[in-house]
Each structure stands twice: as C-alpha cells, then as structure tokens.
Design a protein around this motif. Structure first.
Motif, PDB file in Angstrom:
ATOM      1  N   ARG A 181      46.099  84.788  39.911  1.00 10.54           N
ATOM      2  CA  ARG A 181      46.465  85.145  40.812  1.00 10.54           C
ATOM      3  C   ARG A 181      47.848  83.436  40.492  1.00 10.54           C
ATOM      4  O   ARG A 181      47.496  82.052  40.400  1.00 10.54           O
ATOM      5  N   TYR A 196      50.139  86.281  44.787  1.00 10.51           N
ATOM      6  CA  TYR A 196      50.416  87.282  44.242  1.00 10.51           C
ATOM      7  C   TYR A 196      49.625  87.425  43.017  1.00 10.51           C
ATOM      8  O   TYR A 196      49.316  86.148  42.154  1.00 10.51           O
ATOM      9  N   TRP A 244      54.967  90.889  48.693  1.00 13.93           N
ATOM     10  CA  TRP A 244      54.252  91.027  47.164  1.00 13.93           C
ATOM     11  C   TRP A 244      52.715  90.845  47.382  1.00 13.93           C
ATOM     12  O   TRP A 244      52.645  89.796  47.024  1.00 13.93           O
ATOM     13  N   ARG A 285      55.382  89.056  54.149  1.00 10.50           N
ATOM     14  CA  ARG A 285      55.041  88.901  52.317  1.00 10.50           C
ATOM     15  C   ARG A 285      55.470  90.337  52.450  1.00 10.50           C
ATOM     16  O   ARG A 285      55.514  91.700  52.529  1.00 10.50           O
ATOM     17  N   LEU A 324      59.351  87.145  46.841  1.00 14.65           N
ATOM     18  CA  LEU A 324      57.927  87.699  46.971  1.00 14.65           C
ATOM     19  C   LEU A 324      58.277  87.615  48.352  1.00 14.65           C
ATOM     20  O   LEU A 324      57.132  87.681  49.079  1.00 14.65           O
TER      21      LEU A 324
END
Length: 450
Positions: free
Chosen positions: A280, A270, A450, A448, A436
């Motif tokens: 990131r 993320y 996020w 996924r 997450l």
C-alpha cells in the motif's frame, strides 16, 4: 476527533475499503436498518451493533484517533480490514443525519479502546532506545559484513549473466523462456539482494511482450548493470547516492531523519499486489513545509495492509524520512489529532515542469520510475488510441500511462472535468502520467481516481 459536526464524505470512507467487493458490501450496510445502539464520541470513537445471519449482532467499533490511521474491531469472522461492517458504520456516521448520535461508548467498546491505548503508551515509553540497548553492535556489524559479501558475489554473478546475454544476442532471451530469469532471480535471493531479484524478474517479463521488446529489455538491462556497478563501487559514491544504491539493492534502512510535524494532507492511497505481498502506497503533502512524503505498508498472503488513511483529509502528525538521495519515503510518527477535512491543496505545476521535475530527480536516483507531481489546470483529452492531460493555459501535455487508461478512474476524471480545467495529483515518469486524485475548480472535495 472532530468537533463532532465535522464529518467525512462517503468517498473518503469508501477510500478505506481493501477491495471493490468490500466497497460494495459496505455501501449496502450504510443505512440505519441493520444497526442498533450506534453512537460516537468527541474522542474519535464510533460504535454500533449490526444484525447479521446469527442470533447475536456483530459488535463493531472504530478508533478514528489512532496514530497510524483508523483502527477497527468487529466480532465478524472477516479477515479484511476494514470489514464491510466497519465501512457501513462509518458511512452511517458520515451521513450526519442523527443515526449515529453522540454518547458514551459501551463497555465492550471501551475495553478494546483501553487495551489499544495502553499498548501504545507502553510502546512509546519503551522507545527505540530499549531495542537498541538490547542489540549487540558488534554482532550487527559482523552480520552486515557477511551480507555485504553475499550481495557482492550476487552482483558479480549477475554482471556475468548480463554479459552472456548481450554476447549471445537479445533474441536468445525470447527462446530461453522465463525459467532462466527465475533461476537467476533465485540466485539473487540467495545472495540476500531482493532488489536485484525483483529487477531480474521484471527482465524476464519483457521478452515477447509486444513490439519493441528488445529495446525495452536493453534499457532495463542497462539499469540493472548500473545498479550492480553502483554496489560494486559504492565506496566511491557520495554518501546519499550510496544510500540510494543500498536501498535499491534491497538492504534494510531506517527512517533516521528528524521528525517533521506538519498538517499532512492525504493525497492518494492505492495497493499493488502479487501472490506473496500486498503493498500500500500513501502519498502525503505537508501544508506548511511543502514536503511530499510516501508511506509504505505491507500485507502478506492476500491480507490488506493495516495502515489506511482517508484521501482528502489532513492529519496533524510527525513524519520521519528515510535516508537516500531524493528519497521521499517516510514513516508516520506521533499523531496529535485525527484526520479532519481541510481546504489545503498542493501547489500545481504545468505539464512541462512536471516532466522536468522527473528528469531532475533521475540525477539523484537513476532507477526512479516516477515522481509525485500535482498538475494545475489541465484537461483530459483523447490522443489517438490513448489519453493525455493537456495544459489549459499552454501548448503542452503529458500522455497517460497504459495502466491509467485501463482503469475506471479515467472516466471519473473525464466526468469531473467535463472539458474544464482540473487539478490532478499523480505520478509522472518515463511511461507517462498516472492520475491518482483530482479536484474540480471551485470545489474542495478530492475525487479518488485509483
């Protein structure tokens, strides 16, 4: 790459998108209509021509065997990586319906691939010894000493400003406004202590931020004071804790730990962004070692970071850790095979164990906001105005953070669970748990959040 029958899922492809707009645009190009001369190879290359608004189609090629994750090249003018054409081509390839057959890459794709691999080979041949030999150790030592003196002056000044704040009372922080904090942060930048500068800016956002802000401000001031004192008394600290203090101050460090080769499951990816930088975070889990590693990548001025790995896949690679007590940050080294599907899942713990794990980590790093944790057999349930993850087999739960409750990922998690237990990977800290990635029981595909 792949034994060519092994394909990614659409979710794994879309997880590479730099933003929601790219996901939407890429999804529209995931059909055969705009594509021609598409193909793929056993070496992990996918290519194709996409019809655009001009007379010439866009040439798109993707190297899925790149050591730092998928690499992309497209003749379109987009500055996003991957662009919508690369996402669309990967979605077409992931469909596995014959629209992207096996074949030999065209010359324009081969030229780009050959150039990339030659540069990578030259970089490996040069190795770190070349740059180390060129550096002047004595000059580096003098620079480090000068910077340490500046940081010490900055930490001393910040201590005085914190003392003035507490002497005058926290109510004065609300009246002073953000300008005072920004000026203090600028002083920390001048002192070459970016970590202190970032924490001062965070302090400036707390006054008048809602009920209970004086308590939060006092807590954060205490942590800044602790970091200042850690730096000023670093010679008396254990080596690993001293390294952690240097890292929190913002001094550069290197991944000098021995490289660990493993099959690394990509747990989550993320981005967080401000006006200057996009950061990131990529979480990895070692199938054999059981280690959890964090990769950081940066993009300036609104550009997406280049490092991108598909969530839910695993890669055979080396990872080297940074120094510091309880440090999980690492750097990705040589990759021996491209990402591929795997049945590996990180072992999970109960919510009470997750909270205890965070508490234990604070002994080594008091400034730690959260730790990576996988929760086993938990159910998302409403809790007044919020949500929590409750153990299916025990009477305990973890509240979700405010940030997690405001994202669409919460509803994906609720839908995935449907009231049944799920496995959830996320970050557990003093503000709660941020999910997450999740897996439903009996299924292997990562979702996924996020």
């Amino acid at each position: 790459m792949t034994q060519q029958g092994v394909r990614w899922t659409a979710d794994q492809v879309l997880a590479l998108a730099p933003d929601a707009a790219s996901r939407k645009a890429g999804s529209k190009l995931g059909a055969a209509g705009p594509w021609s001369e598409a193909g793929s190879s056993d070496e992990g290359t996918v290519w194709g021509l996409c019809k655009g608004s001009g007379s010439k189609p866009y040439q798109t090629v993707i190297d899925l065997a790149d050591a730092s994750g998928p690499a992309y090249k497209c003749s379109c003018p987009s500055r996003k990586f991957p662009c919508k054409h690369a996402l669309g081509l990967l979605l077409l390839w992931a469909g596995g319906d014959g629209a992207v057959p096996d074949g030999q890459a065209p010359d324009w794709a081969e030229q780009w691939l050959a150039g990339r691999r030659q540069r990578a080979q030259e970089k490996r041949a040069a190795g770190p010894a070349g740059s180390a030999a060129a550096a002047d150790p004595e000059a580096a030592r003098r620079r480090a000493e000068r910077r340490a003196l500046r940081v010490t002056a900055g930490a001393t000044e910040l201590e005085q400003r914190l003392a003035d704040l507490l002497r005058g009372g926290l109510a004065g922080a609300e009246q002073a406004g953000y300008g005072l904090w920004e000026e203090t942060a600028a002083r920390m930048v001048d002192a070459q202590a970016p970590g202190l500068a970032a924490r001062v800016r965070e302090l400036g956002a707390i006054p008048a931020s809602g009920p209970g802000w004086p308590v939060r401000l006092l807590e954060e001031c205490a942590l800044v004071h602790l970091l200042d004192q850690g730096w000023l008394g670093r010679e008396r600290l254990p080596d690993e804790l001293a390294e952690t203090v240097r890292s929190r101050i913002g001094l550069p460090s290197s991944a000098d730990g021995p490289p660990l080769r493993d099959r690394w499951l990509v747990l989550a990816q993320y981005d967080t962004a401000d006006v200057k930088l996009t950061t990131r975070r990529i979480w990895l889990h070692g199938a054999d070692s059981g280690r959890t590693a964090l990769l950081l990548s940066y993009g300036a001025a609104g550009r997406a970071p280049e490092l991108s790995l598909p969530v839910g896949l695993a890669l055979d690679a080396e990872v080297a850790a940074y120094g510091g007590a309880g440090q999980v940050r690492a750097v990705l080294g040589d990759q021996f095979a491209p990402p591929a599907p795997t049945a590996v899942r990180p072992p999970g713990v109960a919510t009470a164990q997750a909270a205890a794990r965070y508490g234990e980590a604070l002994r080594h790093d008091p400034w730690l906001d959260s730790v990576p944790v996988t929760l086993d057999r938990v159910v998302p349930v409403p809790d007044g105005d919020g949500w929590q993850l409750a153990d299916a087999d025990a009477d305990s739960a973890l509240p979700l953070t405010a940030a997690a409750r405001s994202r669409p990922g919460l509803w994906r998690l609720v839908a995935l669970s449907g009231g049944a237990p799920v496995t959830v990977f996320g970050e557990c800290g003093h503000r709660g748990f941020t999910p997450l990635t999740a897996w439903a029981e009996g299924t292997g595909e990562a979702v996924r959040l996020w």
